[in-house]
Design a protein around this motif. Structure first.
Motif, PDB file in Angstrom:
ATOM      1  N   SER A 109      49.647  32.764  30.801  1.00  0.00           N
ATOM      2  CA  SER A 109      50.469  33.945  31.041  1.00  0.00           C
ATOM      3  C   SER A 109      49.754  34.836  32.042  1.00  0.00           C
ATOM      4  O   SER A 109      48.565  34.653  32.313  1.00  0.00           O
ATOM      5  N   GLY A 110      50.496  35.776  32.582  1.00  0.00           N
ATOM      6  CA  GLY A 110      49.895  36.768  33.462  1.00  0.00           C
ATOM      7  C   GLY A 110      50.212  36.615  34.928  1.00  0.00           C
ATOM      8  O   GLY A 110      49.866  37.482  35.730  1.00  0.00           O
ATOM      9  N   GLY A 111      50.861  35.529  35.313  1.00  0.00           N
ATOM     10  CA  GLY A 111      51.194  35.355  36.704  1.00  0.00           C
ATOM     11  C   GLY A 111      52.216  36.388  37.170  1.00  0.00           C
ATOM     12  O   GLY A 111      53.035  36.864  36.389  1.00  0.00           O
ATOM     13  N   ALA A 112      52.147  36.720  38.447  1.00  0.00           N
ATOM     14  CA  ALA A 112      53.051  37.729  38.999  1.00  0.00           C
ATOM     15  C   ALA A 112      52.948  37.713  40.515  1.00  0.00           C
ATOM     16  O   ALA A 112      52.130  36.984  41.089  1.00  0.00           O
ATOM     17  N   SER A 113      53.775  38.507  41.132  1.00  0.00           N
ATOM     18  CA  SER A 113      53.672  38.748  42.566  1.00  0.00           C
ATOM     19  C   SER A 113      52.897  40.045  42.765  1.00  0.00           C
ATOM     20  O   SER A 113      53.248  41.067  42.166  1.00  0.00           O
ATOM     21  N   VAL A 114      51.866  39.987  43.573  1.00  0.00           N
ATOM     22  CA  VAL A 114      51.004  41.153  43.760  1.00  0.00           C
ATOM     23  C   VAL A 114      50.636  41.255  45.227  1.00  0.00           C
ATOM     24  O   VAL A 114      50.474  40.241  45.907  1.00  0.00           O
ATOM     25  N   GLN A 115      50.499  42.457  45.722  1.00  0.00           N
ATOM     26  CA  GLN A 115      50.158  42.666  47.120  1.00  0.00           C
ATOM     27  C   GLN A 115      48.736  42.211  47.415  1.00  0.00           C
ATOM     28  O   GLN A 115      47.865  42.221  46.530  1.00  0.00           O
ATOM     29  N   ALA A 116      48.525  41.835  48.651  1.00  0.00           N
ATOM     30  CA  ALA A 116      47.181  41.457  49.078  1.00  0.00           C
ATOM     31  C   ALA A 116      46.205  42.597  48.794  1.00  0.00           C
ATOM     32  O   ALA A 116      46.526  43.765  49.015  1.00  0.00           O
ATOM     33  N   ILE A 130      36.050  33.204  22.561  1.00  0.00           N
ATOM     34  CA  ILE A 130      36.030  31.987  21.743  1.00  0.00           C
ATOM     35  C   ILE A 130      36.708  32.216  20.403  1.00  0.00           C
ATOM     36  O   ILE A 130      37.389  31.326  19.879  1.00  0.00           O
ATOM     37  N   ALA A 131      36.568  33.400  19.853  1.00  0.00           N
ATOM     38  CA  ALA A 131      37.191  33.692  18.561  1.00  0.00           C
ATOM     39  C   ALA A 131      38.715  33.588  18.633  1.00  0.00           C
ATOM     40  O   ALA A 131      39.372  33.260  17.650  1.00  0.00           O
ATOM     41  N   LYS A 132      39.262  33.878  19.788  1.00  0.00           N
ATOM     42  CA  LYS A 132      40.712  33.806  19.978  1.00  0.00           C
ATOM     43  C   LYS A 132      41.150  32.520  20.666  1.00  0.00           C
ATOM     44  O   LYS A 132      42.343  32.344  20.926  1.00  0.00           O
ATOM     45  N   ASN A 133      40.203  31.642  20.976  1.00  0.00           N
ATOM     46  CA  ASN A 133      40.523  30.421  21.735  1.00  0.00           C
ATOM     47  C   ASN A 133      41.306  30.750  22.998  1.00  0.00           C
ATOM     48  O   ASN A 133      42.275  30.062  23.339  1.00  0.00           O
ATOM     49  N   THR A 134      40.888  31.784  23.661  1.00  0.00           N
ATOM     50  CA  THR A 134      41.605  32.246  24.847  1.00  0.00           C
ATOM     51  C   THR A 134      40.649  32.346  26.030  1.00  0.00           C
ATOM     52  O   THR A 134      39.516  32.802  25.891  1.00  0.00           O
ATOM     53  N   MET A 135      41.146  31.915  27.164  1.00  0.00           N
ATOM     54  CA  MET A 135      40.386  31.972  28.414  1.00  0.00           C
ATOM     55  C   MET A 135      41.113  32.895  29.375  1.00  0.00           C
ATOM     56  O   MET A 135      42.342  32.989  29.343  1.00  0.00           O
ATOM     57  N   TYR A 136      40.346  33.551  30.224  1.00  0.00           N
ATOM     58  CA  TYR A 136      40.912  34.483  31.184  1.00  0.00           C
ATOM     59  C   TYR A 136      40.426  34.158  32.592  1.00  0.00           C
ATOM     60  O   TYR A 136      39.371  33.566  32.782  1.00  0.00           O
ATOM     61  N   LEU A 137      41.228  34.577  33.546  1.00  0.00           N
ATOM     62  CA  LEU A 137      40.800  34.535  34.942  1.00  0.00           C
ATOM     63  C   LEU A 137      41.140  35.886  35.540  1.00  0.00           C
ATOM     64  O   LEU A 137      42.304  36.191  35.767  1.00  0.00           O
ATOM     65  N   GLN A 138      40.111  36.678  35.767  1.00  0.00           N
ATOM     66  CA  GLN A 138      40.290  37.968  36.418  1.00  0.00           C
ATOM     67  C   GLN A 138      40.204  37.747  37.911  1.00  0.00           C
ATOM     68  O   GLN A 138      39.194  37.256  38.417  1.00  0.00           O
ATOM     69  N   MET A 139      41.270  38.095  38.600  1.00  0.00           N
ATOM     70  CA  MET A 139      41.350  37.873  40.041  1.00  0.00           C
ATOM     71  C   MET A 139      41.424  39.219  40.742  1.00  0.00           C
ATOM     72  O   MET A 139      42.294  40.038  40.425  1.00  0.00           O
ATOM     73  N   THR A 140      40.549  39.445  41.679  1.00  0.00           N
ATOM     74  CA  THR A 140      40.546  40.678  42.458  1.00  0.00           C
ATOM     75  C   THR A 140      40.589  40.339  43.946  1.00  0.00           C
ATOM     76  O   THR A 140      40.376  39.189  44.348  1.00  0.00           O
ATOM     77  N   SER A 141      40.846  41.355  44.746  1.00  0.00           N
ATOM     78  CA  SER A 141      40.915  41.174  46.206  1.00  0.00           C
ATOM     79  C   SER A 141      41.758  39.965  46.569  1.00  0.00           C
ATOM     80  O   SER A 141      41.372  39.124  47.387  1.00  0.00           O
ATOM     81  N   LEU A 142      42.919  39.872  45.974  1.00  0.00           N
ATOM     82  CA  LEU A 142      43.775  38.713  46.172  1.00  0.00           C
ATOM     83  C   LEU A 142      44.230  38.592  47.610  1.00  0.00           C
ATOM     84  O   LEU A 142      44.477  39.596  48.300  1.00  0.00           O
ATOM     85  N   LYS A 143      44.347  37.343  48.033  1.00  0.00           N
ATOM     86  CA  LYS A 143      44.743  37.027  49.395  1.00  0.00           C
ATOM     87  C   LYS A 143      45.987  36.148  49.371  1.00  0.00           C
ATOM     88  O   LYS A 143      46.241  35.457  48.379  1.00  0.00           O
TER      89      LYS A 143
END
Length: 122
Positions: free
Chosen positions: A7-14, A71-84
């Motif tokens: 989850s978390g995908g979206a359209s975001v400005q550069a 790990i307690a939530k069995n959840t992984m994240y990807l924090q993305m910044t300065s998107l291109k």
């Protein structure tokens, strides 16, 4: 059998930021993110092993993306910044038992999510 839901995908400005999440239905040692742009092969973005301190990143995202796990939530994240615009693609969560290796290959991972779309308009 492990199921993965992104989850978390979206359209975001550069230049903007986004955080993707991947929830797993069970504990699993190695998790990673892949992405696939239209007309291109799926490529590894980052991976993380839950008992090792090392995270792996493809060169194009180093310094901009951060992979982490709860790990307690069995959840992984990807924090993305300065998107291109070149970060645009479908982002997939992947998982496997055993150790993570780098560079990660699609064939290394047994479990896959359905993907979440990230769009960075040019």
């Amino acid at each position: 059998q492990v199921q993965l839901v992104e989850s978390g995908g979206a359209s975001v400005q550069a230049g903007g930021s986004l955080r993707l999440s991947c929830a797993a239905t069970a504990y699993i040692t190695c998790m990673g993110w892949f992405r696939q742009a239209p007309g291109k092969e799926r490529e590894a973005v980052a991976s993380f092993h839950n008992t090792a301190p090392t995270s792996y990143y493809t060169d194009s995202v180093k310094g901009r993306f951060t992979i982490s796990r709860d790990i307690a939530k069995n959840t992984m994240y990807l924090q993305m910044t300065s998107l291109k615009p070149e970060d645009t693609g479908m982002y997939f969560c992947a998982a496997r038992g055993g150790w993570c290796s780098w560079p990660s290959r699609v064939t290394d991972f047994r479990y896959w999510g359905q993907g979440t779309q990230v769009t960075v308009p040019s």
